[in-house]
Design an enzyme around this catalytic site. Structure first.
Site, PDB file in Angstrom:
ATOM      1  N   MET A 152      40.612  40.531  50.730  1.00 12.24           N
ATOM      2  CA  MET A 152      40.074  39.174  50.635  1.00 12.24           C
ATOM      3  C   MET A 152      39.280  38.838  51.887  1.00 12.24           C
ATOM      4  O   MET A 152      39.834  38.898  52.997  1.00 12.24           O
ATOM      5  CB  MET A 152      41.218  38.180  50.459  1.00 12.24           C
ATOM      6  CG  MET A 152      41.957  38.378  49.150  1.00 12.24           C
ATOM      7  SD  MET A 152      43.473  37.416  49.123  1.00 12.24           S
ATOM      8  CE  MET A 152      42.872  35.818  48.673  1.00 12.24           C
ATOM      9  N   CYS A 199      32.858  39.131  43.002  1.00  5.71           N
ATOM     10  CA  CYS A 199      32.684  37.998  43.911  1.00  5.71           C
ATOM     11  C   CYS A 199      31.714  36.975  43.309  1.00  5.71           C
ATOM     12  O   CYS A 199      30.593  37.308  42.945  1.00  5.71           O
ATOM     13  CB  CYS A 199      32.176  38.491  45.265  1.00  5.71           C
ATOM     14  SG  CYS A 199      31.966  37.128  46.422  1.00  5.71           S
ATOM     15  N   ASP A 224      46.387  34.526  39.704  1.00  4.45           N
ATOM     16  CA  ASP A 224      47.410  33.492  39.619  1.00  4.45           C
ATOM     17  C   ASP A 224      48.853  33.989  39.671  1.00  4.45           C
ATOM     18  O   ASP A 224      49.741  33.319  39.130  1.00  4.45           O
ATOM     19  CB  ASP A 224      47.218  32.648  38.339  1.00  4.45           C
ATOM     20  CG  ASP A 224      45.883  31.901  38.324  1.00  4.45           C
ATOM     21  OD1 ASP A 224      45.216  31.889  39.369  1.00  4.45           O
ATOM     22  OD2 ASP A 224      45.529  31.343  37.269  1.00  4.45           O
TER      23      ASP A 224
HETATM   24  C1  FMN Z   1      39.303  33.361  50.424  1.00  6.23           C
HETATM   25  C2  FMN Z   1      39.187  34.401  49.349  1.00  6.23           C
HETATM   26  C3  FMN Z   1      38.540  35.584  49.636  1.00  6.23           C
HETATM   27  C4  FMN Z   1      38.416  36.564  48.643  1.00  6.23           C
HETATM   28  N1  FMN Z   1      37.771  37.732  48.952  1.00  6.23           N
HETATM   29  C5  FMN Z   1      37.701  38.707  48.023  1.00  6.23           C
HETATM   30  C6  FMN Z   1      37.089  39.954  48.327  1.00  6.23           C
HETATM   31  O1  FMN Z   1      36.582  40.179  49.436  1.00  6.23           O
HETATM   32  N2  FMN Z   1      37.083  40.901  47.353  1.00  6.23           N
HETATM   33  C7  FMN Z   1      37.629  40.680  46.115  1.00  6.23           C
HETATM   34  O2  FMN Z   1      37.622  41.576  45.278  1.00  6.23           O
HETATM   35  N3  FMN Z   1      38.182  39.514  45.812  1.00  6.23           N
HETATM   36  C8  FMN Z   1      38.240  38.534  46.728  1.00  6.23           C
HETATM   37  N4  FMN Z   1      38.837  37.346  46.391  1.00  6.23           N
HETATM   38  C9  FMN Z   1      39.405  37.179  45.048  1.00  6.23           C
HETATM   39  C10 FMN Z   1      40.857  37.637  44.996  1.00  6.23           C
HETATM   40  O3  FMN Z   1      40.948  38.992  45.318  1.00  6.23           O
HETATM   41  C11 FMN Z   1      41.436  37.447  43.593  1.00  6.23           C
HETATM   42  O4  FMN Z   1      40.706  38.210  42.681  1.00  6.23           O
HETATM   43  C12 FMN Z   1      41.461  36.005  43.135  1.00  6.23           C
HETATM   44  O5  FMN Z   1      41.775  35.126  44.194  1.00  6.23           O
HETATM   45  C13 FMN Z   1      42.449  35.812  41.992  1.00  6.23           C
HETATM   46  O6  FMN Z   1      43.712  36.340  42.311  1.00  6.23           O
HETATM   47  P1  FMN Z   1      44.898  35.478  42.986  1.00  6.23           P
HETATM   48  O7  FMN Z   1      45.163  34.333  42.053  1.00  6.23           O
HETATM   49  O8  FMN Z   1      46.033  36.433  43.095  1.00  6.23           O
HETATM   50  O9  FMN Z   1      44.373  34.990  44.299  1.00  6.23           O
HETATM   51  C14 FMN Z   1      38.948  36.348  47.352  1.00  6.23           C
HETATM   52  C15 FMN Z   1      39.601  35.146  47.076  1.00  6.23           C
HETATM   53  C16 FMN Z   1      39.723  34.171  48.049  1.00  6.23           C
HETATM   54  C17 FMN Z   1      40.423  32.888  47.713  1.00  6.23           C
END
Ligand code: FMN
Length: 320
Positions: free
Chosen positions: A1, A87, A189
């Site tokens: 991330m 992204c 999520d």
């Molecule tokens: C601050 C932030 C930075 C993120 N950076 C990336 C990234 O560099 N590469 C990526 O594949 N996903 C990135 N994501 C998306 C997360 O990997 C993920 O796909 C998304 O937040 C949904 O999953 P979660 O609900 O578990 O967070 C980012 C999300 C956030 C909030």
């Protein structure tokens, strides 16, 4: 991330049970210019054995040559290479990168093929439910990626135009799993360990990926592992445990980044959700710069917690 999964967060995540972690997304173009800041994203923490590297870009030849370079410099420290096709941020999509590649699936497949041909290590692709709101292209896109030769895929069940609003759709992940025979990682999520299990049960996915749920919360990996293994999920951390891990996080960052660890502010804010007088602490965290500044806030949280306990307030595991 991006801006989040630094070496400290990755170290703690692995320690608490994550099987693998990823670097922040790394620009292939930036690497090709030998940009120092971009290269730093590839550095491992002391004791970190392997990490998956996520590359982003839109030029197949640049992506392939940089993937080969990463493989060469990282050697066995590279777990696998992941290509970012998810992204949704305008700065990235306006260049045809990240989730914009879901709108140019031929180019996306070309990138996947070229990267795969350039390296020996496994190549994975991460993408979303689709680009435009309401247009689910993920299953079809997944097939293309499989045909292009990638070894596994990760799907986040939101449309790119949704950004982070609404809910991640598990049905998408199930349909992607049906569409391909390579391993599928479900994402979106997962906020509690038990949701890792329900995600796997409902979608048939082979693994889960946790993002925001791990912010200030590496315990989620232990909880997810226990849930998936059918074991009792460990209790939530106490305020004392939270502060102890937050302190370690700050220490790891300071060892890495030197005196100025402004980057710790967001992590510290996440760690202090649910602690007594947390909002007051977070106000002070916004002014912290050094490890000692953070230490002073953490010490005060512990002092207030003890005072609450001595006054007879019962502190449950969330500190409330
Ligand atoms: C601050 C932030 C930075 C993120 N950076 C990336 C990234 O560099 N590469 C990526 O594949 N996903 C990135 N994501 C998306 C997360 O990997 C993920 O796909 C998304 O937040 C949904 O999953 P979660 O609900 O578990 O967070 C980012 C999300 C956030 C909030």
């Amino acid at each position: 991330m991006a801006g989040v999964s630094d070496v400290a967060m990755r170290t703690l995540s692995r320690e608490f049970g994550a099987d693998m972690t990823y670097t922040e997304m790394v620009s292939a173009k930036g690497l090709s210019y030998a940009n120092e800041k971009t290269r730093q994203l590839l550095e491992l923490a002391e004791g970190e054995d392997r990490v998956a590297v996520q590359l982003f870009g839109h030029e197949p030849d640049v992506m392939a040559s940089q993937a080969a370079w990463i493989e060469e410099v990282m050697g066995p420290h590279l777990a696998w290479l992941d290509i970012n096709m998810g992204c949704p941020v305008r700065k990235i999509t306006s260049k045809g990168e990240g989730s914009a590649l879901m709108q140019t699936p031929e180019l996306a497949a070309d990138i996947a093929r070229c990267v795969k041909n350039a390296v020996q290590f496994p190549v994975t692709v991460k993408f979303r439910r689709g680009f435009a709101m309401g247009e689910e292209t993920a299953p079809e896109f997944a097939k293309r990626m499989e045909q292009a030769g990638v070894d596994a895929i990760a799907v986040h069940g939101r449309f790119a135009q949704q950004m982070y609003g609404g809910k991640s759709d598990r049905g998408t992940i199930a349909r992607v799993k049906e569409a391909v025979s390579i391993p599928v990682v479900g994402n979106g999520d997962i906020r509690h360990g038990s949701e890792a299990l329900t995600m796997m049960e409902e979608t048939g996915c082979d693994a889960v990926m946790i993002g925001r749920g791990a912010q200030g919360n590496p315990w989620i990996f232990a909880e997810a592992k226990a849930a998936v293994a059918g074991e009792a999920v460990p209790p939530r951390p106490s305020v004392y445990e939270k502060v102890e891990v937050a302190r370690r996080h700050a220490k790891l960052l300071s060892e890495r980044e030197g005196r100025n660890i402004v980057r710790m502010r967001k992590h510290a804010s996440w760690y202090t959700t649910g602690v007594p007088r947390g909002s007051e602490a977070r106000g002070r965290i916004n002014d912290c710069v050094t490890f000692e500044d953070f230490e002073a806030v953490f010490d005060d949280i512990l002092r207030v917690t003890r005072e609450f306990e001595e006054a007879g307030f019962y502190m449950n595991n969330t500190g409330l």
